[in-house]
Every structure is written in C-alpha cells, then in structure tokens.
Design an enzyme around this catalytic site. Sequence first.
Site, mmCIF file in Angstrom:
data_model
loop_
_atom_site.group_PDB
_atom_site.id
_atom_site.type_symbol
_atom_site.label_atom_id
_atom_site.label_comp_id
_atom_site.label_asym_id
_atom_site.label_seq_id
_atom_site.Cartn_x
_atom_site.Cartn_y
_atom_site.Cartn_z
ATOM 1 N N GLU A 1 57.605 21.655 -13.646
ATOM 2 C CA GLU A 1 57.139 21.538 -12.257
ATOM 3 C C GLU A 1 58.291 21.544 -11.253
ATOM 4 O O GLU A 1 58.191 22.123 -10.168
ATOM 5 C CB GLU A 1 56.316 20.244 -12.094
ATOM 6 C CG GLU A 1 55.732 20.049 -10.732
ATOM 7 C CD GLU A 1 54.786 21.176 -10.338
ATOM 8 O OE1 GLU A 1 53.710 21.287 -10.921
ATOM 9 O OE2 GLU A 1 55.147 21.961 -9.432
ATOM 10 N N VAL B 1 60.380 24.909 -9.347
ATOM 11 C CA VAL B 1 60.015 25.647 -8.124
ATOM 12 C C VAL B 1 59.544 24.644 -7.080
ATOM 13 O O VAL B 1 58.597 23.894 -7.313
ATOM 14 C CB VAL B 1 58.876 26.655 -8.380
ATOM 15 C CG1 VAL B 1 58.621 27.489 -7.130
ATOM 16 C CG2 VAL B 1 59.184 27.545 -9.569
ATOM 17 N N ILE C 1 57.046 19.720 -4.617
ATOM 18 C CA ILE C 1 55.760 20.369 -4.295
ATOM 19 C C ILE C 1 55.070 20.766 -5.605
ATOM 20 O O ILE C 1 55.653 21.512 -6.395
ATOM 21 C CB ILE C 1 55.981 21.642 -3.445
ATOM 22 C CG1 ILE C 1 56.783 21.312 -2.185
ATOM 23 C CG2 ILE C 1 54.673 22.316 -3.113
ATOM 24 C CD1 ILE C 1 57.168 22.539 -1.369
ATOM 25 N N GLY D 1 75.887 19.639 3.548
ATOM 26 C CA GLY D 1 75.608 19.616 2.112
ATOM 27 C C GLY D 1 74.351 20.386 1.734
ATOM 28 O O GLY D 1 73.868 20.292 0.610
ATOM 29 N N GLU E 1 76.000 25.552 -0.614
ATOM 30 C CA GLU E 1 77.152 25.460 -1.520
ATOM 31 C C GLU E 1 78.387 26.054 -0.840
ATOM 32 O O GLU E 1 78.266 26.831 0.113
ATOM 33 C CB GLU E 1 76.886 26.302 -2.770
ATOM 34 C CG GLU E 1 75.644 25.952 -3.535
ATOM 35 C CD GLU E 1 75.816 24.743 -4.413
ATOM 36 O OE1 GLU E 1 76.963 24.429 -4.776
ATOM 37 O OE2 GLU E 1 74.804 24.104 -4.735
ATOM 38 N N ASP F 1 68.238 32.861 -5.485
ATOM 39 C CA ASP F 1 67.586 31.598 -5.852
ATOM 40 C C ASP F 1 66.066 31.728 -5.645
ATOM 41 O O ASP F 1 65.265 31.352 -6.504
ATOM 42 C CB ASP F 1 68.174 30.472 -4.990
ATOM 43 C CG ASP F 1 67.443 29.159 -5.171
ATOM 44 O OD1 ASP F 1 67.690 28.491 -6.183
ATOM 45 O OD2 ASP F 1 66.608 28.803 -4.303
ATOM 46 N N LYS G 1 62.734 31.646 -8.511
ATOM 47 C CA LYS G 1 61.517 30.830 -8.377
ATOM 48 C C LYS G 1 60.282 31.728 -8.288
ATOM 49 O O LYS G 1 59.231 31.432 -8.858
ATOM 50 C CB LYS G 1 61.639 29.933 -7.148
ATOM 51 C CG LYS G 1 62.777 28.918 -7.292
ATOM 52 C CD LYS G 1 63.087 28.258 -5.972
ATOM 53 C CE LYS G 1 64.246 27.299 -6.083
ATOM 54 N NZ LYS G 1 64.762 26.873 -4.778
ATOM 55 N N GLY H 1 66.690 18.039 -3.534
ATOM 56 C CA GLY H 1 67.121 16.646 -3.432
ATOM 57 C C GLY H 1 66.832 15.931 -4.742
ATOM 58 O O GLY H 1 65.826 16.223 -5.405
HETATM 59 N N1 LIG Z 1 69.483 19.133 -6.933
HETATM 60 C C1 LIG Z 1 68.360 19.657 -6.514
HETATM 61 O O1 LIG Z 1 67.965 19.488 -5.357
HETATM 62 C C2 LIG Z 1 67.500 20.451 -7.461
HETATM 63 C C3 LIG Z 1 66.230 20.911 -7.038
HETATM 64 C C4 LIG Z 1 65.415 21.605 -7.920
HETATM 65 C C5 LIG Z 1 65.878 21.883 -9.179
HETATM 66 N N2 LIG Z 1 67.136 21.452 -9.559
HETATM 67 C C6 LIG Z 1 67.601 21.782 -10.895
HETATM 68 O O2 LIG Z 1 67.866 20.588 -11.611
HETATM 69 C C7 LIG Z 1 68.912 20.784 -12.534
HETATM 70 C C8 LIG Z 1 70.015 19.749 -12.308
HETATM 71 O O3 LIG Z 1 70.474 19.858 -10.990
HETATM 72 P P1 LIG Z 1 71.468 18.764 -10.346
HETATM 73 O O4 LIG Z 1 71.491 19.045 -8.888
HETATM 74 O O5 LIG Z 1 71.132 17.407 -10.819
HETATM 75 O O6 LIG Z 1 72.855 19.238 -10.979
HETATM 76 P P2 LIG Z 1 74.245 18.415 -11.039
HETATM 77 O O7 LIG Z 1 74.247 17.341 -10.004
HETATM 78 O O8 LIG Z 1 75.314 19.424 -11.017
HETATM 79 O O9 LIG Z 1 74.204 17.712 -12.464
HETATM 80 C C9 LIG Z 1 74.411 18.397 -13.657
HETATM 81 C C10 LIG Z 1 74.574 17.380 -14.758
HETATM 82 O O10 LIG Z 1 74.780 18.094 -15.983
HETATM 83 C C11 LIG Z 1 75.873 17.534 -16.674
HETATM 84 N N3 LIG Z 1 76.521 18.572 -17.461
HETATM 85 C C12 LIG Z 1 77.054 19.735 -17.046
HETATM 86 N N4 LIG Z 1 77.592 20.411 -18.074
HETATM 87 C C13 LIG Z 1 77.377 19.650 -19.174
HETATM 88 C C14 LIG Z 1 77.722 19.780 -20.546
HETATM 89 N N5 LIG Z 1 78.357 20.846 -20.980
HETATM 90 N N6 LIG Z 1 77.340 18.800 -21.383
HETATM 91 C C15 LIG Z 1 76.689 17.706 -20.947
HETATM 92 N N7 LIG Z 1 76.335 17.526 -19.662
HETATM 93 C C16 LIG Z 1 76.693 18.483 -18.797
HETATM 94 C C17 LIG Z 1 76.803 17.003 -15.600
HETATM 95 O O11 LIG Z 1 77.651 16.002 -16.155
HETATM 96 P P3 LIG Z 1 78.725 15.189 -15.257
HETATM 97 O O12 LIG Z 1 77.912 14.419 -14.248
HETATM 98 O O13 LIG Z 1 79.421 14.312 -16.210
HETATM 99 O O14 LIG Z 1 79.599 16.231 -14.628
HETATM 100 C C18 LIG Z 1 75.793 16.455 -14.587
HETATM 101 O O15 LIG Z 1 75.458 15.143 -14.901
HETATM 102 C C19 LIG Z 1 69.376 22.246 -12.338
HETATM 103 O O16 LIG Z 1 68.728 23.089 -13.237
HETATM 104 C C20 LIG Z 1 68.902 22.555 -10.921
HETATM 105 O O17 LIG Z 1 68.670 23.927 -10.690
HETATM 106 C C21 LIG Z 1 67.937 20.748 -8.743
#
Ligand SMILES: NC(=O)c1ccc[n+]([C@@H]2O[C@H](COP(=O)([O-])OP(=O)(O)OC[C@H]3O[C@@H](n4cnc5c(N)ncnc54)[C@H](OP(=O)(O)O)[C@@H]3O)[C@@H](O)[C@H]2O)c1
Length: 435
Positions: free
Chosen positions: A131, A134, A138, A189, A192, A203, A207, A304
């Site tokens: 869920e 995307v 939502i 923020g 990127e 991106d 989705k 977020g």
């Molecule tokens: N953030 C958003 O708003 C959002 C929205 C929708 C979907 N998503 C999706 O949710 C997922 C996570 O996003 P995020 O924003 O939480 O990313 P993030 O903040 O970059 O966190 C990634 C996590 O993965 C860990 N990691 C990376 N490489 C690794 C490895 N080789 N082995 C073990 N752990 C590893 C990192 O460890 P460390 O902390 O130790 O570096 C970190 O804790 C992604 O698929 C993203 O597309 C995110």
Amino acid sequence: MAAPLKVGVAGLGNVGAALAAQVTHQREALAVRCGRRVEIVAVCARSKTKERGVDLRRIKWFTDPVELARSPEIDVFVELIGGAGEPAKSAVEAALASGKSVVTANKALLAKHGLRLAQLAEKHGGALNFEAAVGAAIPIVKTLREGLSGNAVQRVYGILNGTCNYILTKMEQENLPFADCLKEAQRLGYAEADPTFDIEGHDTAQKLAILASLAFGTRVEQSAIYVEGISSITPADLSAADELGYRVKLLGVAVKTPKGIEQRVHPTMVRKDSSIAQVMGVTNAATIDAEGLAPLTLVGPGAGGAATASAVLSDIADIARGLRTAPFGRPSAKLASVRKAPMQRHEGGYYIRLLARDRPGTAATIAKRLAQQEISLESIVQRHPKGVRESKDGSVPVILITYATHEDAVRKALAAVGRDRVISGRPQVIRIEKN
Ligand SMILES: NC(=O)c1ccc[n+]([C@@H]2O[C@H](COP(=O)([O-])OP(=O)(O)OC[C@H]3O[C@@H](n4cnc5c(N)ncnc54)[C@H](OP(=O)(O)O)[C@@H]3O)[C@@H](O)[C@H]2O)c1
C-alpha cells in the site's frame, strides 16, 4: 488470543523508524483490531549505532537483510530499504521463497520485478502487500484492488509526486521560475540533491506502472510508459493556463482506449474547478473513473516517514487478521500483457505556446499548417497574457488551445511551422486532460 504476529523490519530510516514508533504507540489498538498482538522482533539496517528515536534494545539485530528475511523467528518481512536492486530484491525474494509474507513500500522494486515477486508469493503462499508504494498514506492500492473489485476501471490518474506538485504550486502562486522553486524545495527537504528522478517524471512512472496493473489487470510494465518531466514549464505557461481556466499538474495517467492501454506521465492542463486541480503543495491525489461511478478522488500525504509507516502498518494488520489478496488483484497467471497504445495516437486537446515572428503572413502560415493536419482551435490568445512579455527579437507569444486531435498531427503541424521560420525557439506543448 492467537499467537502474536512476529515482524522483522529491514531498513530503519524515515519509514522504518516511524513504523517501529507506531507499532509501539498502537500496540493495544492493533491487538484488539487484529485479534492478536503485532510485535517487531528483529530489525536490520547498515549502522547499529545510529540514533533512531526508538528503543530497539530488546529487538534482535541482523546485519544482513537476506538473513533476516530467511529467519524462522519472523512471520512477516517488512522491506524498507528501497531500490530495485540489492539487497532489497534478494531479501524480498528470500522471504517469499521461504513462505513468509512481505510488506514493502518499494515502488522501484515493484515497478521492475512486480510480476515475478507476485508469482513467488503465490507459489509459496505468502502475502505481498505494498500500500505504501504509491501515494504513501493514501489507500489507493486497496481502493483499486479491493474497494473496486466489482467495477470496470476506465482511467486512473493522479498527482503522485509531491516534489513536482510543490514546485508547480510555488511557480504558479508566486510567479517564480522553475529553478528558484526547485532550490526552495531542496532547502525544505522536499527535493533530493539530485532531483532528476522526481522532476523528470520517473518516480511518477514507477507508481503509475503499479496503479495501471491494479486498475486493468495487466502485468506491471514500466517500459510501456511515456514520460516527460516538468523542467520546461515556465511561469508564462502557468499564468496563461490560469487565464484560460486551467492549472498545470504533473499527472500520471493510465487509460483504456480502443487502441490499448495508454500510460503516460507529463505536465497536464486540468480544469481549475476539477478536484485534482485543488491539490496543492506536496499533497498527492489520485482520481479513478470507473463504469457506473462518478469520479472518485483520494487526496492525502504522499510522503513522509509517519504517513508511509501508517500504510505499511495497515498492510501488516491485514496479515495479522489473516487477510490475503492476490498482490495485483487477481492471480498472476491472469494478468494480461500490456497492449500499449502508442503515444502518437494519443487523442486530446492541446495547449500550444509559440513565439510568432512579427511579420505579415505569420498568422496565416500557422493557421494553414494546423488546418493541413485537421486541427481545429478552441481559442487563440494573441494579446500578452499576464506575465508573458514580448521577446527581444519582437516575437509575440501566441497561445493556442486545440479541440481534440492526435499527438502526431500536433507534432507534424509544429514541425512544419518551424520549417516555415515563422516562430522563434521551440513551441511549448502541454496536453489537456478531460476531467
Ligand atoms: N520516505 C518517504 O516519504 C517514502 C514514501 C513512500 C515510499 N517510501 C519508500 O520506503 C522505502 C524506505 O524509504 P526511507 O525514506 O525510509 O529510506 P531511508 O531513510 O534512506 O532508509 C533506508 C534504510 O535502509 C537501510 N539500508 C540501506 N542499505 C542497507 C543494507 N545494505 N543493509 C541493511 N540496511 C540497509 C538504511 O540503514 P542506515 O539507516 O543504517 O543507513 C536505512 O535505515 C523506500 O523504498 C522508499 O521508496 C518512502
């Protein structure tokens, strides 16, 4: 009460850390709603020492996500690492192959390997829930997959990238150029350091690939999507759109046409009074047109940590309750291959902004080239719209709105106008979406 659901979480970044906090905060409510407790029993990230704002002392730490995925100590593997490659891919495959259920927020992984992962889940009996992939909070995946199981979807379209919508909103409201608004998005923020993936539409395309599969029962196929980003949009386009009763949004659109399924991501003019046009800033939205229903629009936070974690937790809760749905809404063997409608055959209205050279015969030449392609005009604005100035070489902005026509007709007419040397620079073309 049934035995607790044991969850392993790989990735403790924005989403993973928020999920751990939310599982603790909602512990009692989850147990009541699901009829069993939900417990995070194991986690994994790169750094064991990083401060994450959650107490992980009593939770088992894994250094390798694949090892965690295979661990017999967990029932559900939650992948929150991200990326279509390693280690996320191998970890999800390992969990599914060992019969575990997987929850992921990883749109990149699903857009690229969705079909194979769904097959793996089916073969070994686990769930594959996504869920959060995307529109974050939502519930668009569940709406398409479950809420509308009994409806034929004709079209699904949405604002699926908050960064782009923030930039377009700021450009429109403050009459600022794209580059200034991008910088502000980076400062806050929302974008990127390398914003290409967001602003060039990729991106949104990932989705959209997932939504199209859910909406039309087709295999996820990102390569079938036509993609154009927002970097060429100017404040002049936004003020002209405003005068003409439109707003410009980066939309992902998947629509059933007689020629096949059209999947496209591009800046789009939407009527100012439509629901989707009201969606401002980083907010996301998706509209579904289904037979027998008025359009259904879902609006909310599309990114977020906390917003995304809420969708992840709802997927985990479904597993705790014993709910299983085929990942893309039907058995993977029933997912059809995409019959891709070619973009040249796209039919719709167009906004065209030209810089016409100020000399006799220019208007007649443009009119002739459009007529040769059987393009009729709904409106022509030759006076200077708000914020559009005459260029240094004396060229005058001309804004044309066409009635429905074909993409290749527009391309051919504009190529001919270019060869006639009656315009300066490249014409701006923005497709108009009926809504
Ligand atoms: N953030 C958003 O708003 C959002 C929205 C929708 C979907 N998503 C999706 O949710 C997922 C996570 O996003 P995020 O924003 O939480 O990313 P993030 O903040 O970059 O966190 C990634 C996590 O993965 C860990 N990691 C990376 N490489 C690794 C490895 N080789 N082995 C073990 N752990 C590893 C990192 O460890 P460390 O902390 O130790 O570096 C970190 O804790 C992604 O698929 C993203 O597309 C995110």
